[in-house]
Design an enzyme around this catalytic site. Structure first.
Site, PDB file in Angstrom:
ATOM      1  N   LEU A 260      -9.926   4.585   2.102  1.00 30.52           N
ATOM      2  CA  LEU A 260      -8.592   3.967   2.144  1.00 30.52           C
ATOM      3  C   LEU A 260      -8.866   2.354   1.949  1.00 30.52           C
ATOM      4  O   LEU A 260      -9.429   1.680   2.880  1.00 30.52           O
ATOM      5  CB  LEU A 260      -8.049   4.353   3.298  1.00 30.52           C
ATOM      6  CG  LEU A 260      -6.677   3.589   3.694  1.00 30.52           C
ATOM      7  CD1 LEU A 260      -5.494   4.507   2.648  1.00 30.52           C
ATOM      8  CD2 LEU A 260      -6.151   3.832   5.108  1.00 30.52           C
TER       9      LEU A 260
ATOM     10  N   ARG B  23       0.795  -1.173  -0.023  1.00 32.79           N
ATOM     11  CA  ARG B  23       0.037   0.032   0.098  1.00 32.79           C
ATOM     12  C   ARG B  23       0.811   1.119  -0.053  1.00 32.79           C
ATOM     13  O   ARG B  23       0.502   2.243  -0.865  1.00 32.79           O
ATOM     14  CB  ARG B  23      -0.935   0.088   1.022  1.00 32.79           C
ATOM     15  CG  ARG B  23      -1.663   1.199   1.195  1.00 32.79           C
ATOM     16  CD  ARG B  23      -2.908   1.115   2.325  1.00 32.79           C
ATOM     17  NE  ARG B  23      -2.489   1.180   3.531  1.00 32.79           N
ATOM     18  CZ  ARG B  23      -3.224   0.939   4.823  1.00 32.79           C
ATOM     19  NH1 ARG B  23      -4.541   0.750   4.588  1.00 32.79           N
ATOM     20  NH2 ARG B  23      -2.482   0.894   5.923  1.00 32.79           N
TER      21      ARG B  23
ATOM     22  N   HIS C  26       5.544  25.304  -3.817  1.00 27.11           N
ATOM     23  CA  HIS C  26       4.457  24.387  -4.139  1.00 27.11           C
ATOM     24  C   HIS C  26       5.001  23.147  -5.075  1.00 27.11           C
ATOM     25  O   HIS C  26       4.329  22.204  -4.982  1.00 27.11           O
ATOM     26  CB  HIS C  26       3.200  24.916  -4.581  1.00 27.11           C
ATOM     27  CG  HIS C  26       2.402  25.543  -3.603  1.00 27.11           C
ATOM     28  ND1 HIS C  26       2.812  26.763  -2.644  1.00 27.11           N
ATOM     29  CD2 HIS C  26       0.998  25.356  -2.944  1.00 27.11           C
ATOM     30  CE1 HIS C  26       1.910  26.880  -2.022  1.00 27.11           C
ATOM     31  NE2 HIS C  26       0.911  26.332  -1.898  1.00 27.11           N
TER      32      HIS C  26
ATOM     33  N   LYS D 274      -2.871   6.991   1.617  1.00 30.06           N
ATOM     34  CA  LYS D 274      -2.704   7.172   3.135  1.00 30.06           C
ATOM     35  C   LYS D 274      -1.574   8.545   3.434  1.00 30.06           C
ATOM     36  O   LYS D 274      -0.678   8.593   3.609  1.00 30.06           O
ATOM     37  CB  LYS D 274      -2.085   6.105   3.862  1.00 30.06           C
ATOM     38  CG  LYS D 274      -2.200   5.626   5.374  1.00 30.06           C
ATOM     39  CD  LYS D 274      -2.279   4.338   5.648  1.00 30.06           C
ATOM     40  CE  LYS D 274      -2.351   4.223   7.013  1.00 30.06           C
ATOM     41  NZ  LYS D 274      -3.790   4.478   7.443  1.00 30.06           N
TER      42      LYS D 274
ATOM     43  N   ARG E  70      10.533  27.632   0.411  1.00 31.86           N
ATOM     44  CA  ARG E  70       9.249  26.802   0.402  1.00 31.86           C
ATOM     45  C   ARG E  70       8.822  27.283  -1.131  1.00 31.86           C
ATOM     46  O   ARG E  70       8.522  28.344  -1.713  1.00 31.86           O
ATOM     47  CB  ARG E  70       7.999  27.520   1.482  1.00 31.86           C
ATOM     48  CG  ARG E  70       6.755  26.684   1.449  1.00 31.86           C
ATOM     49  CD  ARG E  70       6.042  27.399   2.587  1.00 31.86           C
ATOM     50  NE  ARG E  70       4.639  26.750   2.736  1.00 31.86           N
ATOM     51  CZ  ARG E  70       3.587  27.034   2.150  1.00 31.86           C
ATOM     52  NH1 ARG E  70       3.706  28.168   0.945  1.00 31.86           N
ATOM     53  NH2 ARG E  70       2.476  26.547   2.389  1.00 31.86           N
TER      54      ARG E  70
ATOM     55  N   GLU F 259     -16.579   5.725   5.148  1.00 30.43           N
ATOM     56  CA  GLU F 259     -15.780   5.095   6.097  1.00 30.43           C
ATOM     57  C   GLU F 259     -16.038   5.526   7.363  1.00 30.43           C
ATOM     58  O   GLU F 259     -17.035   6.636   7.539  1.00 30.43           O
ATOM     59  CB  GLU F 259     -14.525   4.727   5.769  1.00 30.43           C
ATOM     60  CG  GLU F 259     -13.564   6.216   5.413  1.00 30.43           C
ATOM     61  CD  GLU F 259     -12.217   5.768   4.550  1.00 30.43           C
ATOM     62  OE1 GLU F 259     -11.919   4.644   4.701  1.00 30.43           O
ATOM     63  OE2 GLU F 259     -11.586   6.654   4.109  1.00 30.43           O
TER      64      GLU F 259
END
Length: 278
Positions: free
Chosen positions: A201, A48, A99, A145, A97, A177
């Site tokens: 998930l 996964r 994106h 996840k 920083r 879920e």
């Protein structure tokens, strides 16, 4: 703790403020159980993780065998017999920083992990939990996840603020879920759970429970259950790698199976534990 490929004291771990896991939630995590000093269903958890990494175009900085070896080092160092491992991989640090997703040559992903003692939540499994319906406002990549769990956090907090233990998430009139678990229903003797896809998930415990249910001759339907069928639900439970199988004994204050664990739920609990102990 595990920090990349080293087991170190927590105080030694240093994460840069520009780390993309901190800045964007740009990373992945896994949580799995340890029984008898060994990881349970590690292969499935790694599969996964690898699928999710491919989905977000993240090149993992370790092989399957390297990760397994390092997690085993962590278990041994902490002398854990029964416990829970949590580990995460952030994309790493890129300053300033930005994106834009950087290439693997620009940043090095960072692995951190911890293992703690954890005992089976027997009371929760026996007596069950209460839940309420909460609108599923999460993003449309719930099959990943991701470290970005604010939607799950807010849904659970809404349930807790209203006096319930958990939230059953509803999108467009269908259950998806729970706040941190797959959700299951028994209706007219058939077992239902949402089909895998971008709205849920793909659970590792779910994967094993589907095998068990079919081997026990249960009718299994991987399809979304409409909220309109809630009055017909005979049993409800949630599953995840840490809790295993936990019954939901009431929804929005209305008892399920007279507020007690159902026969099919109890059967799956027992058979799942048998599988663990093989």
């Amino acid at each position: 703790m595990l920090w990349n490929d080293q087991v170190v004291e927590r105080s030694e771990v240093k994460i840069d403020i520009e780390d993309r896991g901190y800045q964007f939630g740009d990373g992945l995590y896994e949580a799995l159980r340890v029984y008898g000093g060994k990881m349970f269903m590690f292969d499935e958890h790694f599969a996964r993780l690898k699928r999710c990494a491919d989905e977000i175009r993240l090149k993992l900085p370790f092989t399957k065998s390297e990760l397994k070896h390092n997690l085993e080092k962590l278990i041994a160092a902490e002398n854990i017999d029964g416990g829970e491992i949590y580990f995460q991989v952030s994309r790493g640090t890129l300053a300033p920083r930005n994106h834009r997703i950087p290439s693997f040559e620009e940043v090095k992903p960072v692995l951190t992990g911890n293992v703690i003692p954890y005992e089976r939540p027997v009371d929760k499994q026996k007596n069950g939990e209460t839940a309420c319906l909460v609108e599923d406002k999460r993003w449309l990549h719930c099959n990943i996840k991701s470290l970005s769990l604010l939607g799950n956090v807010l849904s659970l907090d809404e349930a807790l603020q209203n006096g319930y233990d958990d939230a059953l998430l509803v999108r467009d009139g269908y259950f998806t879920e729970a706040s941190a678990s797959n959700v299951w229903f028994v209706i007219d003797g058939s077992l239902y759970t949402h089909q895998d896809g971008n709205l849920v998930l793909p659970g590792i415990t779910k994967l094993r429970l589907l095998e068990i249910a079919r081997s026990e001759g249960l009718t299994v339907k991987e399809e979304a259950v409409p909220v309109s069928k809630l009055e017909k639900v005979d049993e409800c439970f949630v599953s995840n790698s840490i809790w295993e199988v936990v019954p939901i004994v009431s929804v929005d204050g209305k008892p399920i199976n007279n507020g007690k664990i159902g026969k099919i739920t109890a059967l799956l609990q027992d058979k799942y534990i048998e599988w663990i102990n093989k």
